[in-house]
Design a protein around this motif. Sequence first.
Motif, PDB file in Angstrom:
ATOM      1  N   TRP B  10     -75.065  15.607  -4.417  1.00  0.00           N
ATOM      2  CA  TRP B  10     -74.339  14.849  -3.379  1.00  0.00           C
ATOM      3  C   TRP B  10     -75.309  14.339  -2.317  1.00  0.00           C
ATOM      4  N   ARG B  11     -76.147  15.254  -1.792  1.00  0.00           N
ATOM      5  CA  ARG B  11     -77.074  14.877  -0.715  1.00  0.00           C
ATOM      6  C   ARG B  11     -78.140  13.887  -1.188  1.00  0.00           C
ATOM      7  N   VAL B  22     -67.916   9.992  -5.350  1.00  0.00           N
ATOM      8  CA  VAL B  22     -67.289  11.317  -5.237  1.00  0.00           C
ATOM      9  C   VAL B  22     -66.945  11.656  -3.791  1.00  0.00           C
ATOM     10  N   GLU B  23     -65.928  12.466  -3.654  1.00  0.00           N
ATOM     11  CA  GLU B  23     -65.614  13.039  -2.344  1.00  0.00           C
ATOM     12  C   GLU B  23     -65.912  14.530  -2.444  1.00  0.00           C
ATOM     13  N   MET B  24     -66.872  14.985  -1.630  1.00  0.00           N
ATOM     14  CA  MET B  24     -67.293  16.384  -1.707  1.00  0.00           C
ATOM     15  C   MET B  24     -66.450  17.237  -0.767  1.00  0.00           C
ATOM     16  N   GLN B  25     -65.956  18.338  -1.259  1.00  0.00           N
ATOM     17  CA  GLN B  25     -65.178  19.265  -0.441  1.00  0.00           C
ATOM     18  C   GLN B  25     -65.829  20.634  -0.577  1.00  0.00           C
ATOM     19  N   LEU B  26     -66.256  21.218   0.555  1.00  0.00           N
ATOM     20  CA  LEU B  26     -66.922  22.520   0.483  1.00  0.00           C
ATOM     21  C   LEU B  26     -65.914  23.652   0.718  1.00  0.00           C
ATOM     22  N   ASP B 196     -73.979  14.630 -15.746  1.00  0.00           N
ATOM     23  CA  ASP B 196     -75.313  14.008 -15.793  1.00  0.00           C
ATOM     24  C   ASP B 196     -75.997  14.133 -14.427  1.00  0.00           C
ATOM     25  N   ALA B 197     -75.234  13.843 -13.367  1.00  0.00           N
ATOM     26  CA  ALA B 197     -75.798  13.912 -12.007  1.00  0.00           C
ATOM     27  C   ALA B 197     -76.211  15.339 -11.674  1.00  0.00           C
ATOM     28  N   ALA B 213     -85.177  21.446  -1.530  1.00  0.00           N
ATOM     29  CA  ALA B 213     -84.886  22.161  -0.277  1.00  0.00           C
ATOM     30  C   ALA B 213     -84.751  21.194   0.890  1.00  0.00           C
ATOM     31  N   SER B 214     -85.552  20.115   0.866  1.00  0.00           N
ATOM     32  CA  SER B 214     -85.496  19.159   1.979  1.00  0.00           C
ATOM     33  C   SER B 214     -84.119  18.494   2.064  1.00  0.00           C
ATOM     34  N   TYR B 215     -83.429  18.395   0.947  1.00  0.00           N
ATOM     35  CA  TYR B 215     -82.095  17.775   0.945  1.00  0.00           C
ATOM     36  C   TYR B 215     -80.995  18.742   1.406  1.00  0.00           C
TER      37      TYR B 215
END
Lengths: 261, 293
Positions: B10-11, B22-26, B196-197, B213-215
Motif C-alpha cells: 500500500w505504502r 484499493v482502500e486500506m483498512q487497518l 501479485d502486489a 523499512a523506509s516505507y
Amino acid sequence: MKSTLLKAWGRVWPYFAVAAFLLILLQIGHWLKPIVIPSVGASISRLVDDLNNSAFWRQVGLSMYRLGIGYPIACVLGGFFGVLAGLYPAFAKFLRRFIAFMQSIPPIVWLPFLLVVLGFGNTPIIVVVTIASFFPMALTVLNGAEGVNKTHLEAARVLGANKPQLLRKVYLPETFPAFITGAQVSFGNAWRSLVAAEMMGGVAVGLGFAVKFAGEIADMSGVVMYILVIGIIASVLDQVVLEQLKRRLLHWRYVNQGEGK
Amino acid sequence: MDDAQTILAWRAGLYEKHGLDVEMQLFSSGTELIKAIVGGQLDAGVLGFTNGLSWLDKGADLKIVGGAQMGFHGMLVQNDSGISEVAQLKGKSVASQSQGSTADIVLNGVVFENAGLTREDLSMQYVSPAVAIQSLAAGQVDGAFVFEPYSSIAQLTMPVEQIYEIGQEWPFPCMVVIASGDLAKNQTEAMHRMLDAQKEAIEMLANDPAKAASYITDDFIQEDTLTALDGSEIKAEEIIEASIVSQTFNWEITEQDIQRMEEVAQMMVDQGILNTKIDVKSALDLSWQQSQK
C-alpha cells in the motif's frame, strides 16, 4: 384480585416490551446475516445451557465481586467529598474543577497504565470501576450540598450549631436524596467501565472477558448471550435493586408510585 | 508487523502498479478483521489463519488464497531472571495475546506442550503486546510472548532477552491471505493482482529490508528514535529493519505448511475452539500460487 393483577402488569409490561423489541431486532439481524448473527432460539438455548454451567457463574461472580468492591468505595468517597465541599466553599471550587477535568477522561484509558503500575488481576479493574463511579457521585452530592436550604442553615446557626452539628443535622439529611440519586447515576458508569476493563485485558475471568473471548473464537451465540446477560444484570440492579432502595429510603418524596401507579 | 507485506504494498504504491485501486483498512487484531470479511465489508485481508478456521467452522464463505508470514513469536524474560528455557516458567506469570488468538493456540499447543507445561501451570495475563513488554520491564510478569516489532523493541530498549522463538523451533504459516468466497470465485483477476502486489512487497522485504523499512516504519513506531539500554539513540527505521530481517515472509503455501495448518486445526479442537476438525485443504484456493509456476 383483578386490580392487583392489572397493577402488576402495569409495572412489568415495559420490561416485556423492551425484551420483545430487542429479540425481534436480533431475529431480523439473523435473517439478514445468518452466519454472523445467531437466531433468538440459538441465543436463548445457549443461555439456558450456560445457566447450568459452573464456568458461566464464575464469570458472573467475579464481575459482581469487582463491582461489589469498586462501586461502594466510589459511593462512600464521592459522598464524603461531596458533603465536605458543601461545608467548605473553597474545597467546593477545587472539587468542581477537578471533577470537570477528570470526568472528561474515559475511565478505561487508565487501564493500560494501571496494569503496568498495579499489576494484573482484580485490583486495576476495581480501580477503574471506582474512578468511573466516583466523579458522578461526588458531583451529584456536591450539587446537593450546595443546594442546602439557606433558611435551615441559618436557623441551625442561630440556635448555636457548630460544624459537626451542621453536618449531622442539616447537610447529611438534606444531601441524602442527592446521595441516592448519585448512586443510581454512578452505577451505570461503574457497570460499563467494569465490562470494558474486563475486555481490555489483565484478567481471564469476568463477563467482559467472556464476551471478548467468544468473539475471538467466532462464537457469536456466546457473544449475544453474554450481551443479554450484561444487560439483564444491569437492568435488575438498576431498575429493581437501586430503584426500590431509592423509593424505600426516600418514600416521603414520592406523592404517588410514579410509573408503577 | 506480521502483516507488513500488505502495508508495504500500500505504502509503496504496488497495488496501483498492478492496476488496483484499493482502500486500506487497518485492524488491531485478526479477529476483528475476519468479522469485516465475513460481514461483507472487506474483500480480503492478511491475518492469522486460525481466525479463518473459526469462521469456516460456522459456515462462513472464505478462502485461504496465499501465504504471508511464517509465525514469529518470541518468549521474552528479564535479563537477570535466571530463566533460560520455557520449562522454568512453571508457576510464573506470562503475558500473551488474547486467549483464542493464533498466538495463544500455538503457545498452548506447541510452546507449553513441548516444555511439559499446561496453561494451568502458569498465571496467564492476556494483554496487548505493548502492555506485555512494559509489564515485563516493570516486573509485573515473568515472561512475555510477543511478535514483531515488539520483540525487537523490547530487546533493544529494555533489560530483557529472548529465550525462545517459535519460528525457529516449529515453523508454521501463521499469517495468510484470506479472501471472501465472492472475491475468490467471481473476481479472480482482481484477487490475482492483489496477490501479485503483495508478492512484490514480500520480495522487497526479503531482498531490501532497509528500503521496505523506509516505507512502513511510521505505521509501527511513532517516534523518530528510541533510547537503547546504553542510553544511545536508535533510529526507528533500524528497529523496523531488524524486525523485518528476523521474520520469514513467504507468499507460497507449501505441502509442509498445509500439514502444519492441519496440526494447528487439531490443536483448536483440543482447546475447545473448534467443534470439529476443519479440512484445511477444502479451505484453500491456491489458483494464484499455481499460476506462478
